[in-house]
Design a protein around this motif. Structure first.
Motif, mmCIF file in Angstrom:
data_model
loop_
_atom_site.group_PDB
_atom_site.id
_atom_site.type_symbol
_atom_site.label_atom_id
_atom_site.label_comp_id
_atom_site.label_asym_id
_atom_site.label_seq_id
_atom_site.Cartn_x
_atom_site.Cartn_y
_atom_site.Cartn_z
ATOM 1 N N ALA A 55 -23.297 4.460 1.546
ATOM 2 C CA ALA A 55 -24.342 5.318 0.989
ATOM 3 C C ALA A 55 -25.350 5.623 2.087
ATOM 4 O O ALA A 55 -25.587 4.801 2.979
ATOM 5 C CB ALA A 55 -25.040 4.646 -0.189
ATOM 6 N N GLY A 56 -25.956 6.810 2.030
ATOM 7 C CA GLY A 56 -26.919 7.159 3.065
ATOM 8 C C GLY A 56 -27.627 8.461 2.772
ATOM 9 O O GLY A 56 -27.433 9.087 1.719
ATOM 10 N N GLN A 140 -29.143 -5.406 10.907
ATOM 11 C CA GLN A 140 -28.116 -5.594 9.881
ATOM 12 C C GLN A 140 -28.674 -5.375 8.472
ATOM 13 O O GLN A 140 -28.027 -4.740 7.643
ATOM 14 C CB GLN A 140 -27.519 -7.002 9.975
ATOM 15 N N ASN A 141 -29.883 -5.862 8.219
ATOM 16 C CA ASN A 141 -30.426 -5.809 6.864
ATOM 17 C C ASN A 141 -31.475 -4.719 6.653
ATOM 18 O O ASN A 141 -31.896 -4.497 5.516
ATOM 19 C CB ASN A 141 -31.065 -7.162 6.500
ATOM 20 N N LEU A 142 -31.900 -4.052 7.735
ATOM 21 C CA LEU A 142 -32.989 -3.094 7.594
ATOM 22 C C LEU A 142 -32.884 -2.012 8.660
ATOM 23 O O LEU A 142 -32.734 -2.307 9.842
ATOM 24 C CB LEU A 142 -34.334 -3.815 7.736
ATOM 25 N N SER A 143 -32.973 -0.742 8.235
ATOM 26 C CA SER A 143 -32.998 0.389 9.156
ATOM 27 C C SER A 143 -34.108 1.325 8.720
ATOM 28 O O SER A 143 -34.229 1.651 7.538
ATOM 29 C CB SER A 143 -31.653 1.128 9.164
ATOM 30 N N ILE A 144 -34.926 1.765 9.701
ATOM 31 C CA ILE A 144 -36.098 2.589 9.407
ATOM 32 C C ILE A 144 -36.152 3.746 10.406
ATOM 33 O O ILE A 144 -35.976 3.549 11.606
ATOM 34 C CB ILE A 144 -37.406 1.775 9.520
ATOM 35 N N ILE A 145 -36.390 4.946 9.894
ATOM 36 C CA ILE A 145 -36.626 6.111 10.739
ATOM 37 C C ILE A 145 -37.819 6.866 10.173
ATOM 38 O O ILE A 145 -37.844 7.206 8.986
ATOM 39 C CB ILE A 145 -35.402 7.041 10.798
ATOM 40 N N THR A 151 -41.144 8.437 6.078
ATOM 41 C CA THR A 151 -40.398 7.280 6.562
ATOM 42 C C THR A 151 -39.249 7.005 5.600
ATOM 43 O O THR A 151 -39.462 6.904 4.392
ATOM 44 C CB THR A 151 -41.289 6.040 6.673
ATOM 45 N N PHE A 152 -38.038 6.867 6.131
ATOM 46 C CA PHE A 152 -36.857 6.587 5.322
ATOM 47 C C PHE A 152 -36.335 5.207 5.687
ATOM 48 O O PHE A 152 -36.224 4.852 6.861
ATOM 49 C CB PHE A 152 -35.783 7.649 5.548
ATOM 50 N N ILE A 153 -36.009 4.440 4.655
ATOM 51 C CA ILE A 153 -35.643 3.035 4.832
ATOM 52 C C ILE A 153 -34.320 2.771 4.130
ATOM 53 O O ILE A 153 -34.134 3.145 2.968
ATOM 54 C CB ILE A 153 -36.725 2.109 4.259
ATOM 55 N N ALA A 154 -33.419 2.146 4.838
ATOM 56 C CA ALA A 154 -32.174 1.646 4.251
ATOM 57 C C ALA A 154 -32.192 0.134 4.371
ATOM 58 O O ALA A 154 -32.431 -0.405 5.454
ATOM 59 C CB ALA A 154 -30.959 2.237 4.978
ATOM 60 N N THR A 155 -31.951 -0.548 3.259
ATOM 61 C CA THR A 155 -32.028 -2.005 3.276
ATOM 62 C C THR A 155 -31.005 -2.584 2.328
ATOM 63 O O THR A 155 -30.532 -1.928 1.391
ATOM 64 C CB THR A 155 -33.445 -2.464 2.879
ATOM 65 N N ASP A 156 -30.664 -3.813 2.563
ATOM 66 C CA ASP A 156 -29.769 -4.550 1.678
ATOM 67 C C ASP A 156 -30.622 -5.175 0.574
ATOM 68 O O ASP A 156 -31.419 -6.078 0.848
ATOM 69 C CB ASP A 156 -29.036 -5.634 2.471
ATOM 70 N N PRO A 157 -30.510 -4.728 -0.665
ATOM 71 C CA PRO A 157 -31.374 -5.254 -1.733
ATOM 72 C C PRO A 157 -31.265 -6.757 -1.911
ATOM 73 O O PRO A 157 -32.247 -7.430 -2.221
ATOM 74 C CB PRO A 157 -30.893 -4.494 -2.977
ATOM 75 N N LYS A 158 -30.086 -7.279 -1.701
ATOM 76 C CA LYS A 158 -29.895 -8.722 -1.909
ATOM 77 C C LYS A 158 -30.619 -9.533 -0.848
ATOM 78 O O LYS A 158 -31.127 -10.622 -1.126
ATOM 79 C CB LYS A 158 -28.393 -9.044 -1.884
ATOM 80 N N GLN A 159 -30.707 -8.993 0.367
ATOM 81 C CA GLN A 159 -31.338 -9.721 1.455
ATOM 82 C C GLN A 159 -32.872 -9.599 1.428
ATOM 83 O O GLN A 159 -33.581 -10.529 1.790
ATOM 84 C CB GLN A 159 -30.820 -9.208 2.803
ATOM 85 N N ILE A 166 -31.789 2.752 -0.551
ATOM 86 C CA ILE A 166 -32.375 3.738 0.361
ATOM 87 C C ILE A 166 -33.558 4.369 -0.345
ATOM 88 O O ILE A 166 -33.449 4.840 -1.477
ATOM 89 C CB ILE A 166 -31.351 4.819 0.748
ATOM 90 N N PHE A 167 -34.718 4.371 0.302
ATOM 91 C CA PHE A 167 -35.887 4.963 -0.323
ATOM 92 C C PHE A 167 -36.779 5.609 0.733
ATOM 93 O O PHE A 167 -36.622 5.390 1.930
ATOM 94 C CB PHE A 167 -36.665 3.947 -1.160
ATOM 95 N N GLU A 168 -37.702 6.407 0.255
ATOM 96 C CA GLU A 168 -38.585 7.206 1.105
ATOM 97 C C GLU A 168 -40.034 6.829 0.856
ATOM 98 O O GLU A 168 -40.451 6.601 -0.273
ATOM 99 C CB GLU A 168 -38.388 8.693 0.813
ATOM 100 N N VAL A 169 -40.795 6.761 1.951
ATOM 101 C CA VAL A 169 -42.244 6.568 1.881
ATOM 102 C C VAL A 169 -42.887 7.837 2.427
ATOM 103 O O VAL A 169 -42.461 8.354 3.465
ATOM 104 C CB VAL A 169 -42.698 5.336 2.696
ATOM 105 N N SER A 170 -43.884 8.356 1.751
ATOM 106 C CA SER A 170 -44.424 9.680 2.077
ATOM 107 C C SER A 170 -45.397 9.672 3.247
ATOM 108 O O SER A 170 -46.216 10.558 3.381
ATOM 109 C CB SER A 170 -45.140 10.262 0.854
#
Length: 334
Positions: A55-56, A140-145, A151-159, A166-170
């Motif tokens: 997912a992305g 591995q558990n967190l990616s931010i751009i 700001t867009f963040i991809a993270t492992d919810p379990k970790q 994947i969520f967005e911060v304005s």
């Protein structure tokens, strides 16, 4: 003859060079549009004996979703999906072999082609890619751009104990509720080369403008006018007439360039604006040594300032001011 009259006469002549401003604005617009043809992507891959999930989100420098085709391949298994809003999800119904390194995520869009080779550790991993960004981090558990205002963040919810993958911060200036130490990259480093190239074009225009403004009396009439009117009035009047045009020529293109790519952050390009104004003062100071040769001197001065623009803005400002004073003294003694 009053100084104000000399200033108005020289300023009217300077207005004829407004087309240089339009050319500089066009160049900055083209440069910004070329740089804006970039994409970023954040996502997460989960692998298990039941299959592989990917997912992305694919987006541009403004955070808007990009139309693209995403292909995920694992050995001989391939799945692809087309996205119109940037979000994508793929599922490969094949068991994942732990620590395999043959998962390829390929993104094809009008802006760019991206090919990522990823491996999964501990059942999941996040990934990120960006060719133009404000802030960037990937593990591995967190990616931010961070791009322009988002700001867009991809993270492992379990970790990370979150409810989102994947969520967005304005805002690109956020304090994330995550107890993680990471380092951001600086957007100005990404723009350094394009800004210096744009600066070179603007310095060339200033040198061209100064050459014609200061070389309009090739047969010595300028010396006669200075003897009749006074060196100070002519020298200062022309200098004051050139400064407004130089400010417009330097400020407007940089501001347009910055507004398209970053937003209204004038302080980021302030060193480059100071550089172009200092260059104009330095060229004016070189003019009394022979306006016909001034353009050759200005090339050397231009490279000097471009070299210093990434180090110390005060040094080349001081250097240009000294040239201006030396030029004035040269006129007074001639």
């Amino acid at each position: 003859m009053k100084l104000s009259y000399i200033f108005m006469q020289e300023f009217k002549r300077s207005v004829a060079f407004v087309f240089l401003i339009l050319i500089a604005l066009s160049l900055s617009l083209i440069a910004a549009q070329i740089l804006s043809m970039s994409i970023s992507v954040v996502g997460i891959i989960e692998g298990s004996s039941y299959g592989i999930k990917v997912a992305g989100y694919v987006f541009d420098f403004q955070g808007k979703g990009v139309n693209s085709v995403i292909k995920v391949s694992y050995y001989n298994f391939t799945e692809s999906v087309k996205t119109n809003n940037g979000s994508f999800y793929l599922y490969l119904p094949v068991a994942y072999v732990q620590n395999s390194t043959r998962i390829n995520v390929i993104i094809d869009s009008f802006q760019k082609h991206v090919n990522l080779t990823l491996s999964i550790q501990n059942s999941s991993t996040t990934f990120a890619f960006s060719s133009l960004f404000l802030k960037y981090y990937s593990s591995q558990n967190l990616s931010i751009i961070s791009v322009k205002g988002k700001t867009f963040i991809a993270t492992d919810p379990k970790q990370e104990n979150l409810n989102y993958t994947i969520f967005e911060v304005s805002s690109d200036n956020v304090n994330l509720p995550l107890n993680v130490n990471f380092t951001y990259s600086n957007f100005s480093n990404t723009l350094k080369i394009p800004l210096i190239i744009l600066l070179l074009f603007i310095l060339s225009f200033i040198a061209l403008m100064s050459y014609y403004l200061l070389s309009s009396f090739p047969r010595g009439e300028l010396s006669q006018i200075m003897r009749l009117v006074g060196t100070s009035k002519v020298y200062v009047g022309r200098l004051l007439a050139e400064i407004p045009l130089t400010i417009m020529l330097s400020t407007l293109p940089f501001y347009l360039f910055e507004l398209i790519l970053i937003g209204n952050d004038f302080a980021l390009i302030l060193p480059y604006i100071i550089a172009s104004i200092s260059f104009s003062l330095g060229v004016y100071g070189l003019a009394p040594f022979g306006s016909k040769n001034m353009i050759y001197y200005s090339v050397i001065l231009g490279f000097y300032i471009v070299n210093l623009v990434i180090y110390d803005r005060y040094l080349y400002s001081l250097f240009a001011t000294l040239l201006l004073m030396v030029g004035y003294v040269k006129l007074r003694r001639s």
